[in-house]
Design a protein around this motif. Structure first.
Motif, PDB file in Angstrom:
ATOM      1  N   ARG A   1      76.343 -25.005 -19.888  1.00 46.63           N
ATOM      2  CA  ARG A   1      75.387 -25.023 -21.051  1.00 46.63           C
ATOM      3  C   ARG A   1      75.262 -23.957 -21.868  1.00 46.63           C
ATOM      4  O   ARG A   1      74.515 -23.775 -22.922  1.00 46.63           O
ATOM      5  CB  ARG A   1      73.964 -25.669 -20.799  1.00 46.63           C
ATOM      6  CG  ARG A   1      74.004 -26.988 -19.762  1.00 46.63           C
ATOM      7  CD  ARG A   1      72.985 -28.066 -20.281  1.00 46.63           C
ATOM      8  NE  ARG A   1      72.353 -28.164 -21.565  1.00 46.63           N
ATOM      9  CZ  ARG A   1      71.212 -28.420 -22.137  1.00 46.63           C
ATOM     10  NH1 ARG A   1      70.499 -28.644 -21.027  1.00 46.63           N
ATOM     11  NH2 ARG A   1      70.987 -28.402 -23.193  1.00 46.63           N
TER      12      ARG A   1
ATOM     13  N   LYS B   1      74.502 -15.648 -17.284  1.00 46.16           N
ATOM     14  CA  LYS B   1      74.377 -17.077 -17.742  1.00 46.16           C
ATOM     15  C   LYS B   1      72.794 -17.278 -18.000  1.00 46.16           C
ATOM     16  O   LYS B   1      72.174 -18.183 -17.762  1.00 46.16           O
ATOM     17  CB  LYS B   1      74.883 -18.254 -17.115  1.00 46.16           C
ATOM     18  CG  LYS B   1      76.239 -18.054 -16.909  1.00 46.16           C
ATOM     19  CD  LYS B   1      77.154 -17.880 -18.252  1.00 46.16           C
ATOM     20  CE  LYS B   1      78.609 -18.203 -18.125  1.00 46.16           C
ATOM     21  NZ  LYS B   1      79.345 -16.979 -18.308  1.00 46.16           N
TER      22      LYS B   1
ATOM     23  N   THR C   1      73.506 -21.257 -26.777  1.00 45.10           N
ATOM     24  CA  THR C   1      73.501 -20.070 -27.563  1.00 45.10           C
ATOM     25  C   THR C   1      74.015 -20.230 -28.827  1.00 45.10           C
ATOM     26  O   THR C   1      73.960 -19.404 -29.924  1.00 45.10           O
ATOM     27  CB  THR C   1      74.296 -18.878 -26.860  1.00 45.10           C
ATOM     28  OG1 THR C   1      75.520 -19.509 -26.546  1.00 45.10           O
ATOM     29  CG2 THR C   1      73.462 -18.416 -25.687  1.00 45.10           C
ATOM     30  N   ASP C   2      74.489 -21.460 -29.094  1.00 44.50           N
ATOM     31  CA  ASP C   2      75.013 -21.805 -30.342  1.00 44.50           C
ATOM     32  C   ASP C   2      73.820 -22.360 -31.398  1.00 44.50           C
ATOM     33  O   ASP C   2      73.997 -22.608 -32.435  1.00 44.50           O
ATOM     34  CB  ASP C   2      76.328 -22.994 -30.497  1.00 44.50           C
ATOM     35  CG  ASP C   2      77.578 -22.093 -29.975  1.00 44.50           C
ATOM     36  OD1 ASP C   2      77.729 -21.088 -30.331  1.00 44.50           O
ATOM     37  OD2 ASP C   2      78.433 -23.199 -29.847  1.00 44.50           O
ATOM     38  N   ARG C   3      72.913 -22.523 -30.600  1.00 44.53           N
ATOM     39  CA  ARG C   3      71.680 -23.133 -31.428  1.00 44.53           C
ATOM     40  C   ARG C   3      70.814 -21.948 -32.034  1.00 44.53           C
ATOM     41  O   ARG C   3      70.548 -20.950 -31.415  1.00 44.53           O
ATOM     42  CB  ARG C   3      70.677 -24.023 -30.391  1.00 44.53           C
ATOM     43  CG  ARG C   3      71.356 -25.236 -29.705  1.00 44.53           C
ATOM     44  CD  ARG C   3      70.710 -25.882 -28.809  1.00 44.53           C
ATOM     45  NE  ARG C   3      69.536 -26.661 -29.255  1.00 44.53           N
ATOM     46  CZ  ARG C   3      68.783 -27.494 -28.289  1.00 44.53           C
ATOM     47  NH1 ARG C   3      69.468 -27.667 -27.214  1.00 44.53           N
ATOM     48  NH2 ARG C   3      67.569 -27.718 -28.779  1.00 44.53           N
ATOM     49  N   PRO C   4      70.278 -22.198 -33.138  1.00 37.15           N
ATOM     50  CA  PRO C   4      69.363 -21.381 -33.799  1.00 37.15           C
ATOM     51  C   PRO C   4      68.307 -20.846 -33.016  1.00 37.15           C
ATOM     52  O   PRO C   4      67.523 -21.745 -32.442  1.00 37.15           O
ATOM     53  CB  PRO C   4      68.715 -22.002 -35.190  1.00 37.15           C
ATOM     54  CG  PRO C   4      69.666 -22.967 -35.307  1.00 37.15           C
ATOM     55  CD  PRO C   4      70.226 -23.454 -33.987  1.00 37.15           C
TER      56      PRO C   4
ATOM     57  N   LEU D   1      77.063 -21.592 -23.341  1.00 36.85           N
ATOM     58  CA  LEU D   1      77.485 -21.549 -25.028  1.00 36.85           C
ATOM     59  C   LEU D   1      77.109 -22.677 -26.050  1.00 36.85           C
ATOM     60  O   LEU D   1      76.488 -22.388 -26.886  1.00 36.85           O
ATOM     61  CB  LEU D   1      79.212 -21.843 -25.166  1.00 36.85           C
ATOM     62  CG  LEU D   1      79.891 -20.698 -24.292  1.00 36.85           C
ATOM     63  CD1 LEU D   1      81.535 -20.859 -24.299  1.00 36.85           C
ATOM     64  CD2 LEU D   1      79.538 -19.371 -24.823  1.00 36.85           C
ATOM     65  N   GLU D   2      76.712 -23.615 -25.210  1.00 36.10           N
ATOM     66  CA  GLU D   2      76.112 -24.941 -25.952  1.00 36.10           C
ATOM     67  C   GLU D   2      74.681 -24.424 -26.557  1.00 36.10           C
ATOM     68  O   GLU D   2      74.312 -24.465 -27.592  1.00 36.10           O
ATOM     69  CB  GLU D   2      75.903 -25.923 -25.355  1.00 36.10           C
ATOM     70  CG  GLU D   2      74.902 -27.277 -25.961  1.00 36.10           C
ATOM     71  CD  GLU D   2      74.340 -27.957 -24.777  1.00 36.10           C
ATOM     72  OE1 GLU D   2      73.009 -28.652 -25.332  1.00 36.10           O
ATOM     73  OE2 GLU D   2      74.680 -28.083 -23.661  1.00 36.10           O
TER      74      GLU D   2
ATOM     75  N   ILE E   1      69.575 -16.923 -28.036  1.00 36.71           N
ATOM     76  CA  ILE E   1      70.426 -16.066 -27.969  1.00 36.71           C
ATOM     77  C   ILE E   1      70.907 -15.701 -26.331  1.00 36.71           C
ATOM     78  O   ILE E   1      70.365 -16.019 -25.546  1.00 36.71           O
ATOM     79  CB  ILE E   1      70.122 -14.796 -28.623  1.00 36.71           C
ATOM     80  CG1 ILE E   1      69.047 -13.983 -28.144  1.00 36.71           C
ATOM     81  CG2 ILE E   1      69.888 -14.954 -30.101  1.00 36.71           C
ATOM     82  CD1 ILE E   1      68.579 -12.865 -28.568  1.00 36.71           C
TER      83      ILE E   1
END
Length: 115
Positions: free
Chosen positions: A55, A75, A60-63, A57-58, A66
Motif C-alpha cells: 500500500r 514503509k 504516497t501517490d495521493r495528495p 506506493l498507492e 508523503i
C-alpha cells in the motif's frame, strides 16, 4: 480528518504506550516499538505510521500523503491536513499500523499484552 481523535484511537489499542521523543514528537508504541508518531503541538498537524508494503506506493501517490522522513525505508507514511482521508480511513490505517508492529513482537510479549 481529526488528528486529535486519531490520538485517542492509538491510546485505545491494547498495550499502547505514549511518550515524547525528539523533544517535539508524541510517539505511540506497542511492546516498545513505534507504530505512530505525531507532533506534540495542539492541534496535531499530521501523523506518521507504518503501512503494508503493497500500500506504500498507492498511499504516497495521493495528495497530502508523503513518505515519512527518516522512516520511509520501513514503509512509513506521513499524512498532512491536505490529505483526502476521512476519519474512518485514518482510523483503519492506524489500527493496521498497530497490527503490523504487534505481529513482529515475540509471542511471549504478545500474550502479555493481550492478557
Amino acid at each position: 480528518m481529526d488528528f486529535e481523535a486519531a490520538k485517542d484511537i492509538c491510546r485505545s489499542l491494547p498495550g499502547c504506550t505514549e511518550d515524547t521523543k525528539w523533544d517535539n514528537d508524541t510517539v505511540f508504541s506497542v511492546g516498545a516499538r513505534m507504530f505512530a508518531v505525531t507532533s506534540k503541538d495542539l492541534p496535531a498537524q499530521g501523523f506518521s505510521f507504518k503501512v503494508d508494503d503493497e500500500r506504500f506506493l498507492e498511499l504516497t501517490d495521493r495528495p497530502g500523503i508523503i513518505p515519512a522522513p527518516y522512516l520511509a525505508r520501513a514503509k512509513w507514511v506521513h499524512v498532512t491536513p491536505e490529505a483526502r482521508l476521512d476519519d474512518d480511513e485514518l482510523a483503519a490505517l492506524l489500527r493496521r499500523s498497530y497490527e503490523l508492529v504487534f505481529a513482529r513482537l515475540t509471542r511471549k510479549l504478545q500474550r502479555e499484552i493481550t492478557g
